[in-house]
Design an enzyme around this catalytic site. Structure first.
Site, mmCIF file in Angstrom:
data_model
loop_
_atom_site.group_PDB
_atom_site.id
_atom_site.type_symbol
_atom_site.label_atom_id
_atom_site.label_comp_id
_atom_site.label_asym_id
_atom_site.label_seq_id
_atom_site.Cartn_x
_atom_site.Cartn_y
_atom_site.Cartn_z
ATOM 1 N N HIS A 105 0.876 -1.190 0.000
ATOM 2 C CA HIS A 105 0.000 0.000 0.000
ATOM 3 C C HIS A 105 0.908 1.234 0.000
ATOM 4 O O HIS A 105 2.035 1.181 0.508
ATOM 5 C CB HIS A 105 -0.827 -0.058 1.291
ATOM 6 C CG HIS A 105 -1.888 0.972 1.421
ATOM 7 N ND1 HIS A 105 -1.633 2.266 1.795
ATOM 8 C CD2 HIS A 105 -3.229 0.903 1.246
ATOM 9 C CE1 HIS A 105 -2.776 2.944 1.861
ATOM 10 N NE2 HIS A 105 -3.759 2.133 1.527
ATOM 11 N N ASP A 162 3.289 -4.635 8.154
ATOM 12 C CA ASP A 162 2.068 -3.845 8.013
ATOM 13 C C ASP A 162 0.896 -4.819 8.113
ATOM 14 O O ASP A 162 0.591 -5.536 7.163
ATOM 15 C CB ASP A 162 2.094 -3.133 6.647
ATOM 16 C CG ASP A 162 0.768 -2.452 6.342
ATOM 17 O OD1 ASP A 162 -0.165 -2.550 7.156
ATOM 18 O OD2 ASP A 162 0.670 -1.831 5.261
ATOM 19 N N GLN A 190 -4.243 -5.193 7.025
ATOM 20 C CA GLN A 190 -5.252 -6.104 6.469
ATOM 21 C C GLN A 190 -5.151 -7.505 7.070
ATOM 22 O O GLN A 190 -5.796 -8.426 6.572
ATOM 23 C CB GLN A 190 -5.098 -6.202 4.939
ATOM 24 C CG GLN A 190 -5.308 -4.900 4.196
ATOM 25 C CD GLN A 190 -6.749 -4.385 4.273
ATOM 26 O OE1 GLN A 190 -7.659 -5.110 4.667
ATOM 27 N NE2 GLN A 190 -6.955 -3.143 3.899
ATOM 28 N N LYS A 237 -10.131 -0.698 10.832
ATOM 29 C CA LYS A 237 -10.286 -1.923 10.033
ATOM 30 C C LYS A 237 -10.544 -3.130 10.942
ATOM 31 O O LYS A 237 -10.765 -4.230 10.485
ATOM 32 C CB LYS A 237 -9.034 -2.156 9.186
ATOM 33 C CG LYS A 237 -8.811 -1.052 8.137
ATOM 34 C CD LYS A 237 -7.644 -1.372 7.246
ATOM 35 C CE LYS A 237 -7.079 -0.181 6.507
ATOM 36 N NZ LYS A 237 -7.875 0.261 5.367
ATOM 37 N N CYS A 248 -4.832 2.503 -3.601
ATOM 38 C CA CYS A 248 -3.606 3.041 -2.977
ATOM 39 C C CYS A 248 -2.440 2.078 -3.136
ATOM 40 O O CYS A 248 -1.641 1.889 -2.198
ATOM 41 C CB CYS A 248 -3.809 3.367 -1.500
ATOM 42 S SG CYS A 248 -5.042 4.613 -1.218
HETATM 43 N N1 PLP Z 1 -1.546 -0.761 4.650
HETATM 44 C C1 PLP Z 1 -2.489 -1.508 4.066
HETATM 45 C C2 PLP Z 1 -2.150 -2.893 3.597
HETATM 46 C C3 PLP Z 1 -3.781 -0.993 3.900
HETATM 47 O O1 PLP Z 1 -4.718 -1.725 3.303
HETATM 48 C C4 PLP Z 1 -4.061 0.313 4.369
HETATM 49 C C5 PLP Z 1 -5.398 0.895 4.157
HETATM 50 O O2 PLP Z 1 -6.198 0.430 3.399
HETATM 51 C C6 PLP Z 1 -3.049 1.041 4.977
HETATM 52 C C7 PLP Z 1 -1.799 0.472 5.105
HETATM 53 C C8 PLP Z 1 -3.302 2.412 5.517
HETATM 54 O O3 PLP Z 1 -4.189 2.366 6.597
HETATM 55 P P1 PLP Z 1 -4.790 3.702 7.209
HETATM 56 O O4 PLP Z 1 -5.355 4.470 6.054
HETATM 57 O O5 PLP Z 1 -5.825 3.211 8.164
HETATM 58 O O6 PLP Z 1 -3.671 4.412 7.870
#
Ligand code: PLP
Length: 405
Positions: A123, A200, A203, A226, A364
């Site tokens: 992401h 990270d 998900q 999430k 993203c």
């Molecule tokens: N990393 C992953 C794999 C994501 O799917 C997301 C958001 O969809 C993020 C990071 C960023 O999360 P946030 O927007 O809650 O900071």
């Protein structure tokens, strides 16, 4: 406890909403999950009954908030099995957690010519902060590639790691492909070369049991929203040995020990990284979300979501011209797809008008979409409140959209 989907659905009043006069079918939990009444009540209770700035006042309500806020740190520590509660930092979300590490770890440990490794399926939140660090420090960003099916090519990791590698940052589950990455194996490889690893788990935390001691990861990040919690709250887990040697990220109240115009000394962990009034309402709401998930049981959630994933994938295979984006062997409940030449935005727009909330576009993850040479995807992501009946309706809706083109 056996899993009863109708029982849990009753906890999510938003599912009774109509959109465009139609039943609201929510297949966008990977973007942000719905919140159960238990979380809504916890948040309401704070504003109604015991508002007070944690750690600040000596008065009754401030103490109440402090106790409730710190109790959530214990809940998170237990959720991800951290050895020490001080290793949990509350942030605004995954994005802020990664930025914190990129800045503070970068300040302490990354110099000109050093290398950071990310993967092709990250992401933007796990790419851009590292690019910014690389720019600031004249460091180099290296990329672990993926196969066409959407799995990491782990065999290439050894040759990517060098004496200059300072950190590897990788997701547990891809938000586009649904791939569950073998992070334990990856961490073992990285650690053989003394390279720390950031996971990270944005998900992953809502779908699988995460145990930071078993993984032996150096950092792990996730977002509350999430995980059925409020927006504006997330967590950073970091091994004490790193966090102690990292400078603060934000300066302000509570992160200090002593301030004078000649200089400032900083608070101990975790407060060194929690400057200013924290999002205590949201943190306490996150605590209610963790209680809720624990009550259902992550194993029950994972099993049920896997059932939905298999059911939907098999049924969707009958759609003419469908192409799945992400066919890893090990997947979480995320399905990205395209049908014929229908642009994902067009598909999403028609589905929206029929009452289905799905996400379309690059999610993203533009470098991944470029790698796959596609315009984007339509993505459905399931949570434990979804049903097979909803999937059946979705497939009928897709077939209807196809006839319109
Ligand atoms: N990393 C992953 C794999 C994501 O799917 C997301 C958001 O969809 C993020 C990071 C960023 O999360 P946030 O927007 O809650 O900071």
């Amino acid at each position: 406890m056996s899993f009863d989907v109708q029982k849990v659905r009753a906890d999510f009043p938003i599912l009774d909403q109509k959109v465009y006069g139609k039943s609201y079918i929510y297949f966008d939990s990977a973007a942000t999950a719905l919140r159960p009444v238990q979380v809504l009540s916890a948040v309401e209770k704070i504003y109604k009954e015991f508002n007070g700035n944690p750690h600040r006042g000596a008065h009754y309500m401030s103490n109440q908030t402090t106790v409730a806020y710190e109790a959530v740190r214990d809940k998170v520590a237990s959720l991800i099995n951290t050895p020490k509660r001080e290793e949990i930092i509350f942030t605004k979300g995954t994005t802020e957690s990664i930025n914190l590490v990129a800045y503070s770890f970068g300040e302490a440990f990354v110099n000109e010519g050093d290398e950071i490794i990310v993967s092709e399926m990250e992401h933007h939140a796990n790419i851009v902060p590292w690019q910014m660090l690389a720019q600031r420090k004249k460091a180099i960003l290296k990329v672990l590639p993926i196969t066409d099916k959407g799995e990491l090519i782990i065999d290439e990791l050894d040759s990517l790691i060098s004496k200059k590698t300072k950190l590897l940052a990788i997701n547990l589950v891809s938000n586009v492909l649904g791939t569950v990455n073998p992070v334990k194996e990856i961490i073992e490889i990285a650690h053989k070369s003394n390279v720390p690893v950031l996971i990270d788990a944005a998900q992953g935390i809502q779908h699988t049991i995460v145990d930071v001691q078993d993984l032996d990861c150096d950092f792990l990040v996730f977002s509350g929203h999430k995980l059925y919690g409020p927006t504006g709250v997330g967590c950073l887990y970091g091994k004490e040995k790193w966090l102690n040697d990292m400078p603060p990220f934000l300066g302000g109240g509570e992160m200090i020990e002593q301030v004078s115009f000649s200089g400032t000394t900083f608070n101990e962990l975790p407060y060194k990284f929690e400057a200013g009034t924290p999002n205590f309402t949201e943190v306490i709401g996150l605590g209610a979300a963790i209680d809720y998930v624990n009550e259902i049981g992550l194993e029950n959630i994972a099993n049920y979501e896997h059932e939905l994933l298999v059911y939907a994938t098999e049924k969707m295979k009958t759609i003419e011209g469908i192409r799945f984006i992400g066919e890893a062997k090990n997947k979480a409940s995320v399905i990205s797809f395209l049908v014929g030449n229908i642009h994902p935005y067009d598909m999403g727009m028609f589905l929206d008008k029929m009452g289905f909330a799905v996400r379309t576009g690059h999610h993203c993850a533009q470098p991944l979409i470029d790698r796959l040479k596609i315009p984007g995807t339509v993505r459905l992501s399931f949570a434990f409140y979804n049903t097979k009946e909803e999937i059946d309706l979705f497939i009928e809706a897709i077939k209807k959209v196809i006839t319109m083109f």
